[in-house]
Motif scaffolding. Structure first.
Motif, PDB file in Angstrom:
ATOM      1  N   ALA A 328      43.149  42.667  13.744  1.00 30.91           N
ATOM      2  CA  ALA A 328      42.435  41.411  14.020  1.00 30.91           C
ATOM      3  C   ALA A 328      43.410  40.245  14.193  1.00 30.91           C
ATOM      4  O   ALA A 328      43.137  39.311  14.950  1.00 30.91           O
ATOM      5  CB  ALA A 328      41.449  41.114  12.902  1.00 30.91           C
ATOM      6  N   PHE A 329      44.549  40.305  13.496  1.00 29.61           N
ATOM      7  CA  PHE A 329      45.522  39.213  13.512  1.00 29.61           C
ATOM      8  C   PHE A 329      46.914  39.778  13.843  1.00 29.61           C
ATOM      9  O   PHE A 329      47.724  40.021  12.944  1.00 29.61           O
ATOM     10  CB  PHE A 329      45.525  38.502  12.166  1.00 29.61           C
ATOM     11  N   PRO A 330      47.193  39.990  15.137  1.00 34.09           N
ATOM     12  CA  PRO A 330      48.458  40.628  15.538  1.00 34.09           C
ATOM     13  C   PRO A 330      49.655  39.693  15.554  1.00 34.09           C
ATOM     14  O   PRO A 330      50.768  40.128  15.870  1.00 34.09           O
ATOM     15  CB  PRO A 330      48.141  41.121  16.958  1.00 34.09           C
ATOM     16  N   ALA A 331      49.458  38.433  15.218  1.00 32.44           N
ATOM     17  CA  ALA A 331      50.526  37.441  15.379  1.00 32.44           C
ATOM     18  C   ALA A 331      51.752  37.746  14.528  1.00 32.44           C
ATOM     19  O   ALA A 331      52.886  37.525  14.969  1.00 32.44           O
ATOM     20  CB  ALA A 331      50.006  36.044  15.040  1.00 32.44           C
ATOM     21  N   GLY A 369      42.029  34.439  23.655  1.00 29.94           N
ATOM     22  CA  GLY A 369      43.011  34.244  24.724  1.00 29.94           C
ATOM     23  C   GLY A 369      44.318  33.654  24.236  1.00 29.94           C
ATOM     24  O   GLY A 369      45.341  33.758  24.932  1.00 29.94           O
ATOM     25  N   ILE A 370      44.306  33.036  23.052  1.00 35.45           N
ATOM     26  CA  ILE A 370      45.552  32.483  22.524  1.00 35.45           C
ATOM     27  C   ILE A 370      46.589  33.590  22.353  1.00 35.45           C
ATOM     28  O   ILE A 370      47.669  33.559  22.946  1.00 35.45           O
ATOM     29  CB  ILE A 370      45.317  31.747  21.179  1.00 35.45           C
ATOM     30  N   MET A 371      46.250  34.594  21.555  1.00 38.67           N
ATOM     31  CA  MET A 371      47.214  35.659  21.296  1.00 38.67           C
ATOM     32  C   MET A 371      47.409  36.566  22.496  1.00 38.67           C
ATOM     33  O   MET A 371      48.518  37.061  22.736  1.00 38.67           O
ATOM     34  CB  MET A 371      46.796  36.476  20.069  1.00 38.67           C
ATOM     35  N   ASP A 372      46.350  36.791  23.292  1.00 38.26           N
ATOM     36  CA  ASP A 372      46.505  37.611  24.494  1.00 38.26           C
ATOM     37  C   ASP A 372      47.524  36.991  25.436  1.00 38.26           C
ATOM     38  O   ASP A 372      48.395  37.682  25.998  1.00 38.26           O
ATOM     39  CB  ASP A 372      45.164  37.759  25.213  1.00 38.26           C
ATOM     40  N   THR A 373      47.431  35.680  25.605  1.00 38.91           N
ATOM     41  CA  THR A 373      48.337  34.983  26.519  1.00 38.91           C
ATOM     42  C   THR A 373      49.755  34.923  25.952  1.00 38.91           C
ATOM     43  O   THR A 373      50.732  35.157  26.678  1.00 38.91           O
ATOM     44  CB  THR A 373      47.814  33.561  26.806  1.00 38.91           C
ATOM     45  N   LEU A 409      48.815  31.314  33.028  1.00 42.17           N
ATOM     46  CA  LEU A 409      47.976  32.414  32.559  1.00 42.17           C
ATOM     47  C   LEU A 409      46.681  31.902  31.936  1.00 42.17           C
ATOM     48  O   LEU A 409      45.614  32.516  32.114  1.00 42.17           O
ATOM     49  CB  LEU A 409      48.751  33.256  31.542  1.00 42.17           C
ATOM     50  N   SER A 410      46.759  30.778  31.217  1.00 44.15           N
ATOM     51  CA  SER A 410      45.555  30.197  30.628  1.00 44.15           C
ATOM     52  C   SER A 410      44.574  29.766  31.707  1.00 44.15           C
ATOM     53  O   SER A 410      43.356  29.988  31.591  1.00 44.15           O
ATOM     54  CB  SER A 410      45.924  28.990  29.754  1.00 44.15           C
ATOM     55  N   ALA A 411      45.090  29.160  32.778  1.00 43.60           N
ATOM     56  CA  ALA A 411      44.235  28.723  33.888  1.00 43.60           C
ATOM     57  C   ALA A 411      43.594  29.929  34.571  1.00 43.60           C
ATOM     58  O   ALA A 411      42.406  29.895  34.937  1.00 43.60           O
ATOM     59  CB  ALA A 411      45.050  27.915  34.890  1.00 43.60           C
ATOM     60  N   GLU A 412      44.374  31.009  34.743  1.00 41.88           N
ATOM     61  CA  GLU A 412      43.822  32.223  35.369  1.00 41.88           C
ATOM     62  C   GLU A 412      42.710  32.814  34.512  1.00 41.88           C
ATOM     63  O   GLU A 412      41.655  33.212  35.026  1.00 41.88           O
ATOM     64  CB  GLU A 412      44.936  33.255  35.560  1.00 41.88           C
ATOM     65  N   LEU A 413      42.928  32.864  33.204  1.00 43.23           N
ATOM     66  CA  LEU A 413      41.928  33.426  32.293  1.00 43.23           C
ATOM     67  C   LEU A 413      40.670  32.572  32.270  1.00 43.23           C
ATOM     68  O   LEU A 413      39.543  33.084  32.267  1.00 43.23           O
ATOM     69  CB  LEU A 413      42.518  33.544  30.892  1.00 43.23           C
TER      70      LEU A 413
END
Length: 423
Positions: A328-331, A369-373, A409-413
């Motif tokens: 859940a928290f991969p950071a 999207g925070i961690m994905d990006t 990437l954020s804009a694309e998502l």
């Protein structure tokens, strides 16, 4: 990344610039933020121990900055935003009496760096973000003791900081690292088996990855135990903050990543622990209040009486500890990875995260999207090629690239999510 003969932070070593007897002169960077306002409160309650000579802030709260300057009678006030100077002058004039000299004003992106190099004993760097790197380097180069709350400057510029910091010159102010600092005073580095960094778990402790899909900024900013700025609060919810602290612990104490653990402790009473080779574990515990770590940072090797509240041991309480949910928290695992890569990788991780948090807070990026990006930006950056010859230019270039790529990437998502919603 572990080539220094001694740790950057060592409670057994005291770096003490030669100063006249009397109150210790302090420069507070980020004075209108969470760390800065609590530091000002601490100084005002202990005028016999501390005297603030300069303040710096971004420039968004000039009224508060002017009030701090008047109450502390500082020599210098610095603001990053040059357009804030007219309002600051007006606010200062309203605070000071007629004919009373106003403090010197420094303005512009280098203002905090100038303040950090000014004449003082200790610089408290409470700036948020990687913009704190230049002031950190300036304070160290000027021979000041550095009370470091700006973890990002150490993380993105670790080799640069290690190259110029003298033994004992850095005192950590993060609650976790101040706790490790104090616990480490009970043994030598050779006695240490493991560092255990505690995490509150943030507002989403116990949620699965799927249950985090619809988190809003309001949800992420509702931290259960700490009152912090928006960026740090969101970082605490994603546990990016804890990942940064793992890197910071490695750099400060020269302990390998595989001997630095993270454990979830919802009450935030135990701020971190040190496990020694004889099986003993020493924990540093106080109620959640940053004035305690700040007092360690600006007062060490002496303790400041009543810096923060103590426990009431006549009242029952329960202290819990849980393993970290890496799915859940991969950071934290991602932070270990970039920390082991070293060079510009931590700067890329930090810069991408700062941009993604900003996008999330402004409704331009969903919470997952925070961690994905950030993960995608780190992956695209790959293995750094600068080796041990890292320069400030390398760090700034990597930081700029990561910010640009994260925004793209954020804009694309965001565009993809909008298109799917309309379909």
């Amino acid at each position: 990344m572990s080539d220094s003969p001694t740790p950057l932070a060592d409670p057994h070593l005291v770096f003490d610039p030669v100063t006249d007897d009397g109150p210790r002169d302090i420069v507070v960077l980020g004075s209108t933020g969470s760390i800065g306002t609590q530091a000002v409160d601490l100084v005002l309650r202990h005028p016999d121990r501390f005297r603030v000579t300069a303040l710096s802030a971004a420039g968004g709260r000039v009224g508060l900055l002017a009030e701090q300057a008047r109450r502390l009678r500082v020599r210098t006030v610095a603001v990053a935003r040059e357009d804030a100077v007219p309002a600051l002058r007006e606010a200062l004039a309203a605070q000071y009496g007629s004919g009373e000299p106003l403090p010197e004003i420094l303005a512009g992106p280098d203002a905090a760096t100038q303040a950090a190099a000014s004449d003082c004993h200790t610089v408290l760097n409470g700036i948020t973000g990687s913009i704190g790197l230049a002031p950190t380097l300036a304070a160290l180069e000027a021979g000041r003791t550095l009370a470091l709350a700006n973890k990002e400057s150490l993380i993105v510029g670790g080799p640069l900081v290690k190259a110029i910091a003298k033994p004992g010159q850095i005192i950590p102010v993060d609650s976790e690292h101040a706790a490790l600092f104090q616990a480490l005073a009970s043994g030598t580095r050779a006695d240490v088996r493991k560092l255990v960094v505690t995490a509150s778990g943030g507002p989403f402790r116990g949620r699965t990855k799927e249950q985090l899909a619809d988190v809003t900024p309001e949800d992420a900013l509702a931290h259960p135990t700490w009152a912090m700025g928006p960026v740090i609060t969101v970082n605490s919810s994603t546990l990016v903050n804890k990942g940064l602290e793992v890197i910071e612990a490695h750099l400060l104490y020269d302990i390998p990543f595989d001997r630095i653990d993270v454990v979830v402790h919802p009450q935030s009473y135990v701020h971190s622990m040190v496990e020694f080779t004889d099986g003993s574990t020493l924990a540093q515990a106080t109620p959640p209040d940053m004035r305690g770590p700040i007092a360690i940072g600006i007062g060490w090797p002496e303790r400041v009486p009543d810096a923060a509240p103590a426990f009431d041991w006549t009242r029952a309480s329960s202290w819990e500890f849980f393993p970290l949910d890496d799915e859940a928290f991969p950071a934290v695992n991602l932070a270990r990875h970039v920390g082991e890569l070293g060079s510009t990788a931590p700067a890329v991780f930090n810069a991408a995260n700062e941009e993604c948090v900003d996008a999330f807070l402004h409704g331009k990026l969903p919470y997952p999207g925070i961690m994905d990006t950030v993960t995608q930006v780190v992956t695209e950056h790959g293995t750094p090629r600068t080796g041990t010859s890292l320069t400030l230019s390398d760090v700034l270039e990597a930081d700029a690239w990561a910010r640009t790529r994260a925004r793209e990437l954020s804009a694309e998502l965001s565009a993809k999510a909008t298109a799917e919603a309309r379909a």
